[in-house]
Design a protein around this motif. Structure first.
Motif, PDB file in Angstrom:
ATOM      1  N   GLU A  76       0.867  -1.169   0.000  1.00 45.01           N
ATOM      2  CA  GLU A  76       0.000   0.000   0.000  1.00 45.01           C
ATOM      3  C   GLU A  76       0.906   1.222   0.000  1.00 45.01           C
ATOM      4  OE1 GLU A  76      -3.420   2.140   2.754  1.00 45.01           O
ATOM      5  OE2 GLU A  76      -2.622   0.198   3.333  1.00 45.01           O
ATOM      6  N   LEU A  77       0.605   2.173  -0.859  1.00 40.36           N
ATOM      7  CA  LEU A  77       1.377   3.402  -0.996  1.00 40.36           C
ATOM      8  C   LEU A  77       0.395   4.557  -0.898  1.00 40.36           C
ATOM      9  CD1 LEU A  77       4.326   4.248  -1.676  1.00 40.36           C
ATOM     10  CD2 LEU A  77       3.636   4.284  -4.061  1.00 40.36           C
ATOM     11  N   ARG A  78       0.695   5.541  -0.039  1.00 39.72           N
ATOM     12  CA  ARG A  78      -0.253   6.631   0.174  1.00 39.72           C
ATOM     13  C   ARG A  78       0.468   7.922   0.557  1.00 39.72           C
ATOM     14  NH1 ARG A  78       0.058   2.881   3.675  1.00 39.72           N
ATOM     15  NH2 ARG A  78       0.588   3.256   5.820  1.00 39.72           N
ATOM     16  N   ASN A  79      -0.249   9.029   0.469  1.00 41.67           N
ATOM     17  CA  ASN A  79       0.275  10.293   0.970  1.00 41.67           C
ATOM     18  C   ASN A  79       0.503  10.162   2.466  1.00 41.67           C
ATOM     19  OD1 ASN A  79       0.095  11.641  -1.499  1.00 41.67           O
ATOM     20  ND2 ASN A  79      -2.026  12.221  -1.114  1.00 41.67           N
ATOM     21  N   GLY A  80       1.578  10.756   2.941  1.00 42.43           N
ATOM     22  CA  GLY A  80       1.861  10.713   4.365  1.00 42.43           C
ATOM     23  C   GLY A  80       0.939  11.622   5.155  1.00 42.43           C
ATOM     24  N   ALA A  81       0.886  11.406   6.463  1.00 39.19           N
ATOM     25  CA  ALA A  81       0.064  12.234   7.347  1.00 39.19           C
ATOM     26  C   ALA A  81       0.609  13.655   7.427  1.00 39.19           C
ATOM     27  CB  ALA A  81       0.004  11.606   8.736  1.00 39.19           C
ATOM     28  N   LYS A  82       1.916  13.815   7.260  1.00 35.35           N
ATOM     29  CA  LYS A  82       2.544  15.135   7.281  1.00 35.35           C
ATOM     30  C   LYS A  82       2.841  15.577   5.850  1.00 35.35           C
ATOM     31  CE  LYS A  82       4.673  14.554  11.785  1.00 35.35           C
ATOM     32  NZ  LYS A  82       5.921  14.575  12.542  1.00 35.35           N
TER      33      LYS A  82
ATOM     34  N   SER B 146       3.480   0.481   3.056  1.00 36.75           N
ATOM     35  CA  SER B 146       3.471  -0.737   3.847  1.00 36.75           C
ATOM     36  C   SER B 146       3.604  -1.892   2.862  1.00 36.75           C
ATOM     37  CB  SER B 146       2.164  -0.846   4.638  1.00 36.75           C
ATOM     38  OG  SER B 146       2.178  -2.005   5.427  1.00 36.75           O
ATOM     39  N   ILE B 147       4.614  -2.729   3.072  1.00 38.20           N
ATOM     40  CA  ILE B 147       4.901  -3.822   2.153  1.00 38.20           C
ATOM     41  C   ILE B 147       4.911  -5.128   2.932  1.00 38.20           C
ATOM     42  CG2 ILE B 147       6.616  -4.791   0.567  1.00 38.20           C
ATOM     43  CD1 ILE B 147       7.546  -1.901   0.077  1.00 38.20           C
ATOM     44  N   ASN B 148       4.211  -6.119   2.413  1.00 40.60           N
ATOM     45  CA  ASN B 148       4.203  -7.461   3.003  1.00 40.60           C
ATOM     46  C   ASN B 148       4.919  -8.409   2.058  1.00 40.60           C
ATOM     47  OD1 ASN B 148       2.589  -7.005   5.421  1.00 40.60           O
ATOM     48  ND2 ASN B 148       0.962  -6.523   3.970  1.00 40.60           N
ATOM     49  N   LEU B 149       6.031  -8.942   2.537  1.00 39.37           N
ATOM     50  CA  LEU B 149       6.833  -9.867   1.737  1.00 39.37           C
ATOM     51  C   LEU B 149       6.392 -11.311   1.976  1.00 39.37           C
ATOM     52  CD1 LEU B 149      10.353  -8.329   2.450  1.00 39.37           C
ATOM     53  CD2 LEU B 149       8.922  -7.987   0.432  1.00 39.37           C
ATOM     54  N   PRO B 150       6.715 -12.208   1.046  1.00 39.79           N
ATOM     55  CA  PRO B 150       6.418 -13.630   1.264  1.00 39.79           C
ATOM     56  C   PRO B 150       7.189 -14.155   2.477  1.00 39.79           C
ATOM     57  CG  PRO B 150       7.080 -13.232  -1.020  1.00 39.79           C
ATOM     58  CD  PRO B 150       7.327 -11.968  -0.262  1.00 39.79           C
ATOM     59  N   GLU B 151       6.653 -15.172   3.115  1.00 36.45           N
ATOM     60  CA  GLU B 151       7.270 -15.751   4.320  1.00 36.45           C
ATOM     61  C   GLU B 151       8.721 -16.181   4.103  1.00 36.45           C
ATOM     62  OE1 GLU B 151       6.175 -16.579   7.513  1.00 36.45           O
ATOM     63  OE2 GLU B 151       4.338 -15.437   7.267  1.00 36.45           O
ATOM     64  N   ASN B 152       8.980 -16.935   3.054  1.00 37.00           N
ATOM     65  CA  ASN B 152      10.303 -17.525   2.840  1.00 37.00           C
ATOM     66  C   ASN B 152      11.009 -16.890   1.648  1.00 37.00           C
ATOM     67  OD1 ASN B 152       9.955 -19.403   4.965  1.00 37.00           O
ATOM     68  ND2 ASN B 152       8.636 -20.618   3.628  1.00 37.00           N
ATOM     69  N   ILE B 153      11.089 -15.584   1.637  1.00 42.05           N
ATOM     70  CA  ILE B 153      11.705 -14.887   0.505  1.00 42.05           C
ATOM     71  C   ILE B 153      13.196 -15.218   0.444  1.00 42.05           C
ATOM     72  CG2 ILE B 153      12.089 -12.760   1.810  1.00 42.05           C
ATOM     73  CD1 ILE B 153      11.389 -11.301  -0.865  1.00 42.05           C
ATOM     74  N   THR B 154      13.682 -15.474  -0.754  1.00 39.70           N
ATOM     75  CA  THR B 154      15.083 -15.846  -0.934  1.00 39.70           C
ATOM     76  C   THR B 154      15.881 -14.766  -1.650  1.00 39.70           C
ATOM     77  OG1 THR B 154      14.539 -16.987  -2.995  1.00 39.70           O
ATOM     78  CG2 THR B 154      14.570 -18.317  -0.981  1.00 39.70           C
ATOM     79  N   ALA B 155      15.272 -13.639  -1.924  1.00 41.41           N
ATOM     80  CA  ALA B 155      15.972 -12.551  -2.613  1.00 41.41           C
ATOM     81  C   ALA B 155      17.064 -11.976  -1.710  1.00 41.41           C
ATOM     82  CB  ALA B 155      14.993 -11.447  -2.988  1.00 41.41           C
ATOM     83  N   GLU B 156      18.154 -11.527  -2.327  1.00 37.95           N
ATOM     84  CA  GLU B 156      19.212 -10.879  -1.568  1.00 37.95           C
ATOM     85  C   GLU B 156      18.832  -9.452  -1.200  1.00 37.95           C
ATOM     86  OE1 GLU B 156      23.068 -11.132  -3.330  1.00 37.95           O
ATOM     87  OE2 GLU B 156      22.781 -13.215  -3.899  1.00 37.95           O
ATOM     88  N   LYS B 157      18.073  -8.790  -2.086  1.00 40.25           N
ATOM     89  CA  LYS B 157      17.666  -7.408  -1.857  1.00 40.25           C
ATOM     90  C   LYS B 157      16.237  -7.215  -2.321  1.00 40.25           C
ATOM     91  CE  LYS B 157      22.166  -5.302  -2.764  1.00 40.25           C
ATOM     92  NZ  LYS B 157      22.888  -4.370  -3.620  1.00 40.25           N
ATOM     93  N   VAL B 158      15.542  -6.328  -1.645  1.00 36.72           N
ATOM     94  CA  VAL B 158      14.230  -5.881  -2.089  1.00 36.72           C
ATOM     95  C   VAL B 158      14.347  -4.372  -2.265  1.00 36.72           C
ATOM     96  CG1 VAL B 158      11.809  -5.606  -1.489  1.00 36.72           C
ATOM     97  CG2 VAL B 158      13.003  -7.729  -0.908  1.00 36.72           C
ATOM     98  N   LYS B 159      14.029  -3.897  -3.462  1.00 35.51           N
ATOM     99  CA  LYS B 159      14.164  -2.481  -3.763  1.00 35.51           C
ATOM    100  C   LYS B 159      12.799  -1.866  -4.003  1.00 35.51           C
ATOM    101  CE  LYS B 159      18.581  -3.235  -6.050  1.00 35.51           C
ATOM    102  NZ  LYS B 159      19.303  -3.126  -7.323  1.00 35.51           N
ATOM    103  N   LEU B 160      12.602  -0.695  -3.425  1.00 37.15           N
ATOM    104  CA  LEU B 160      11.387   0.078  -3.656  1.00 37.15           C
ATOM    105  C   LEU B 160      11.785   1.335  -4.420  1.00 37.15           C
ATOM    106  CD1 LEU B 160       8.369   0.711  -3.144  1.00 37.15           C
ATOM    107  CD2 LEU B 160       9.104   1.850  -1.030  1.00 37.15           C
ATOM    108  N   PHE B 161      11.223   1.493  -5.608  1.00 34.30           N
ATOM    109  CA  PHE B 161      11.463   2.697  -6.409  1.00 34.30           C
ATOM    110  C   PHE B 161      10.258   3.602  -6.217  1.00 34.30           C
ATOM    111  CE2 PHE B 161      14.165  -0.460  -8.254  1.00 34.30           C
ATOM    112  CZ  PHE B 161      15.315   0.244  -8.580  1.00 34.30           C
TER     113      PHE B 161
END
Length: 85
Positions: free
Chosen positions: A13-19, A26-41
């Motif tokens: 979920e991506l939204r305008n901030g309160a300020k 807010s990001i929910n990843l899989p339980e057993n993620i095997t990635a070395e990095k997770v990037k948010l652009f």
């Protein structure tokens, strides 16, 4: 939103901030993620540069203003992000 990836389903979920001049995510990843990095652009409104990032309410330094990218920790399933511009 729910996105299928090669690592499993990722919901976010991506939204305008309160300020002003903030974006919250807010990001929910899989339980057993095997990635070395997770990037948010994240593209800043009005071409403002990122000034600071909080991840799970703690100061976070693993981001790049020029690439508009935040490298996220994969140690927790749910990641809460606050980006200030």
């Amino acid at each position: 939103y729910n996105a299928a990836t090669i690592f499993g389903n990722v919901s976010y979920e991506l939204r305008n901030g309160a300020k002003p001049n903030t974006i919250e995510a807010s990001i929910n990843l899989p339980e057993n993620i095997t990635a070395e990095k997770v990037k948010l652009f994240i593209h800043a409104p009005f071409d403002k540069p990122i000034k600071s990032v909080l991840v799970n309410n703690e100061k976070w330094n693993n981001w790049d203003t020029g690439k508009e990218m935040i490298v996220l920790p994969i140690t927790s399933k749910t990641i809460n992000i606050l980006v200030s511009y």
